[in-house]
Design a protein around this motif. Structure first.
Motif, PDB file in Angstrom:
ATOM      1  N   SER A   1      43.197 106.641   2.193  1.00 20.30           N
ATOM      2  CA  SER A   1      42.547 106.328   3.463  1.00 20.30           C
ATOM      3  C   SER A   1      43.519 105.829   4.527  1.00 20.30           C
ATOM      4  CB  SER A   1      41.429 105.304   3.252  1.00 20.30           C
ATOM      5  OG  SER A   1      41.947 104.088   2.772  1.00 20.30           O
ATOM      6  N   MET A   2      44.711 105.379   4.129  1.00 21.13           N
ATOM      7  CA  MET A   2      45.670 104.915   5.124  1.00 21.13           C
ATOM      8  C   MET A   2      46.547 106.056   5.649  1.00 21.13           C
ATOM      9  SD  MET A   2      47.088 104.781   2.010  1.00 21.13           S
ATOM     10  CE  MET A   2      46.586 103.308   1.235  1.00 21.13           C
ATOM     11  N   MET A   3      46.383 107.249   5.097  1.00 23.27           N
ATOM     12  CA  MET A   3      47.174 108.400   5.540  1.00 23.27           C
ATOM     13  C   MET A   3      46.431 109.179   6.620  1.00 23.27           C
ATOM     14  SD  MET A   3      48.874 110.028   2.137  1.00 23.27           S
ATOM     15  CE  MET A   3      49.874 111.128   3.136  1.00 23.27           C
ATOM     16  N   LYS A   4      47.142 109.486   7.680  1.00 24.56           N
ATOM     17  CA  LYS A   4      46.609 110.329   8.744  1.00 24.56           C
ATOM     18  C   LYS A   4      47.605 111.451   8.986  1.00 24.56           C
ATOM     19  CE  LYS A   4      44.502 106.451  11.182  1.00 24.56           C
ATOM     20  NZ  LYS A   4      44.478 105.699  12.443  1.00 24.56           N
ATOM     21  N   SER A   5      47.118 112.599   9.373  1.00 20.55           N
ATOM     22  CA  SER A   5      47.990 113.725   9.686  1.00 20.55           C
ATOM     23  C   SER A   5      48.334 113.720  11.165  1.00 20.55           C
ATOM     24  CB  SER A   5      47.290 115.049   9.357  1.00 20.55           C
ATOM     25  OG  SER A   5      47.003 115.140   7.986  1.00 20.55           O
TER      26      SER A   5
ATOM     27  N   LEU B   1      38.529 110.117  -5.205  1.00 16.15           N
ATOM     28  CA  LEU B   1      39.517 110.390  -4.159  1.00 16.15           C
ATOM     29  C   LEU B   1      38.950 109.912  -2.835  1.00 16.15           C
ATOM     30  CD1 LEU B   1      40.605 114.033  -4.994  1.00 16.15           C
ATOM     31  CD2 LEU B   1      42.105 112.063  -4.915  1.00 16.15           C
ATOM     32  N   VAL B   2      39.771 109.195  -2.068  1.00 16.90           N
ATOM     33  CA  VAL B   2      39.346 108.721  -0.755  1.00 16.90           C
ATOM     34  C   VAL B   2      40.331 109.263   0.275  1.00 16.90           C
ATOM     35  CG1 VAL B   2      38.907 106.703   0.687  1.00 16.90           C
ATOM     36  CG2 VAL B   2      38.426 106.602  -1.771  1.00 16.90           C
ATOM     37  N   PHE B   3      39.800 109.999   1.263  1.00 14.96           N
ATOM     38  CA  PHE B   3      40.624 110.569   2.327  1.00 14.96           C
ATOM     39  C   PHE B   3      40.236 109.947   3.659  1.00 14.96           C
ATOM     40  CE2 PHE B   3      40.368 114.196  -0.693  1.00 14.96           C
ATOM     41  CZ  PHE B   3      41.714 114.336  -0.958  1.00 14.96           C
ATOM     42  N   HIS B   4      41.201 109.793   4.545  1.00 15.40           N
ATOM     43  CA  HIS B   4      40.937 109.376   5.913  1.00 15.40           C
ATOM     44  C   HIS B   4      40.352 110.557   6.677  1.00 15.40           C
ATOM     45  CE1 HIS B   4      41.709 108.145  10.079  1.00 15.40           C
ATOM     46  NE2 HIS B   4      41.748 106.902   9.605  1.00 15.40           N
ATOM     47  N   PHE B   5      39.489 110.263   7.633  1.00 16.95           N
ATOM     48  CA  PHE B   5      38.844 111.312   8.433  1.00 16.95           C
ATOM     49  C   PHE B   5      39.869 112.202   9.123  1.00 16.95           C
ATOM     50  CE2 PHE B   5      35.534 113.301  10.724  1.00 16.95           C
ATOM     51  CZ  PHE B   5      35.987 113.478  12.030  1.00 16.95           C
ATOM     52  N   ASN B   6      40.992 111.655   9.559  1.00 14.37           N
ATOM     53  CA  ASN B   6      42.026 112.422  10.250  1.00 14.37           C
ATOM     54  C   ASN B   6      43.171 112.855   9.336  1.00 14.37           C
ATOM     55  OD1 ASN B   6      40.848 112.551  12.792  1.00 14.37           O
ATOM     56  ND2 ASN B   6      41.684 110.576  13.392  1.00 14.37           N
ATOM     57  N   LEU B   7      42.892 112.983   8.062  1.00 16.59           N
ATOM     58  CA  LEU B   7      43.874 113.537   7.136  1.00 16.59           C
ATOM     59  C   LEU B   7      43.456 114.967   6.847  1.00 16.59           C
ATOM     60  CD1 LEU B   7      46.358 113.137   5.306  1.00 16.59           C
ATOM     61  CD2 LEU B   7      44.769 112.498   3.487  1.00 16.59           C
TER      62      LEU B   7
ATOM     63  N   TRP C   1      44.857 104.236 -11.802  1.00 20.36           N
ATOM     64  CA  TRP C   1      44.510 105.555 -11.279  1.00 20.36           C
ATOM     65  C   TRP C   1      43.025 105.873 -11.306  1.00 20.36           C
ATOM     66  CZ3 TRP C   1      48.155 107.207  -8.420  1.00 20.36           C
ATOM     67  CH2 TRP C   1      49.469 106.862  -8.719  1.00 20.36           C
ATOM     68  N   LYS C   2      42.165 104.904 -11.381  1.00 15.77           N
ATOM     69  CA  LYS C   2      40.732 105.191 -11.325  1.00 15.77           C
ATOM     70  C   LYS C   2      40.358 105.727  -9.949  1.00 15.77           C
ATOM     71  CE  LYS C   2      39.352 102.008 -14.873  1.00 15.77           C
ATOM     72  NZ  LYS C   2      38.355 101.112 -15.354  1.00 15.77           N
ATOM     73  N   LYS C   3      41.040 105.218  -8.927  1.00 15.50           N
ATOM     74  CA  LYS C   3      40.731 105.610  -7.551  1.00 15.50           C
ATOM     75  C   LYS C   3      42.033 105.916  -6.827  1.00 15.50           C
ATOM     76  CE  LYS C   3      38.624 103.448  -3.481  1.00 15.50           C
ATOM     77  NZ  LYS C   3      37.899 102.241  -3.075  1.00 15.50           N
ATOM     78  N   LEU C   4      42.132 107.112  -6.276  1.00 17.92           N
ATOM     79  CA  LEU C   4      43.284 107.490  -5.459  1.00 17.92           C
ATOM     80  C   LEU C   4      42.869 107.336  -4.006  1.00 17.92           C
ATOM     81  CD1 LEU C   4      46.139 108.541  -5.136  1.00 17.92           C
ATOM     82  CD2 LEU C   4      45.253 110.860  -5.370  1.00 17.92           C
ATOM     83  N   ASP C   5      43.326 106.258  -3.391  1.00 14.88           N
ATOM     84  CA  ASP C   5      42.919 105.916  -2.026  1.00 14.88           C
ATOM     85  C   ASP C   5      43.986 106.362  -1.032  1.00 14.88           C
ATOM     86  OD1 ASP C   5      41.959 104.844   0.305  1.00 14.88           O
ATOM     87  OD2 ASP C   5      41.791 102.800  -0.436  1.00 14.88           O
TER      88      ASP C   5
END
Length: 120
Positions: free
Chosen positions: A58-62, A101-107, A52-56
């Motif tokens: 990035s593969m999730m899109k809304s 925390l890493v978020f996808h641009f379209n999330l 849990w050091k990094k919650l990625d």
């Protein structure tokens, strides 16, 4: 316990490091799919800080539609519920150990989801 003369081992008696190593190969969907409910040993391994050091995310899109009025975006309810479930499960399992925390641009993350995440 023996079964037909052969010793039978249980996950509870196994090495937690091995489970953590296996779980490190899982993506966020697999890690939050319910494997922590298999047994106490798997729950313990799922809560290991190494996972849990990094919650990625990035593969999730809304799934969304742009609209001309505020809030300017309509997010599909399933996308929103999936993100909420993953955030709640991840934050529970991480026990406060997430550093990045890493978020996808379209999330699209709602204010409530961000606030919930920041508080935990």
């Amino acid at each position: 316990m023996e079964d037909g003369g052969l010793p039978v081992s249980k996950w509870e008696g196994g090495n937690n490091d091995i489970l953590v190593r296996i779980f490190q190969s899982f993506d966020i969907f697999e890690l939050t799919s319910g494997i922590a409910h298999v047994c106490s040993a798997w729950r313990s391994a799922c809560c290991d800080p190494l996972l849990w050091k990094k919650l990625d995310l990035s593969m999730m899109k809304s799934n969304f539609i742009k609209i001309p009025l505020e809030p300017y975006v309509y997010v599909d309810g399933r996308s929103d519920k999936t993100l909420t479930r993953i955030l709640k499960t991840s934050l529970s399992l991480s026990q406060g150990n997430i550093l990045t925390l890493v978020f996808h641009f379209n999330l699209f993350v709602s204010d409530d989801q961000l606030t919930y995440t920041a508080e935990r």
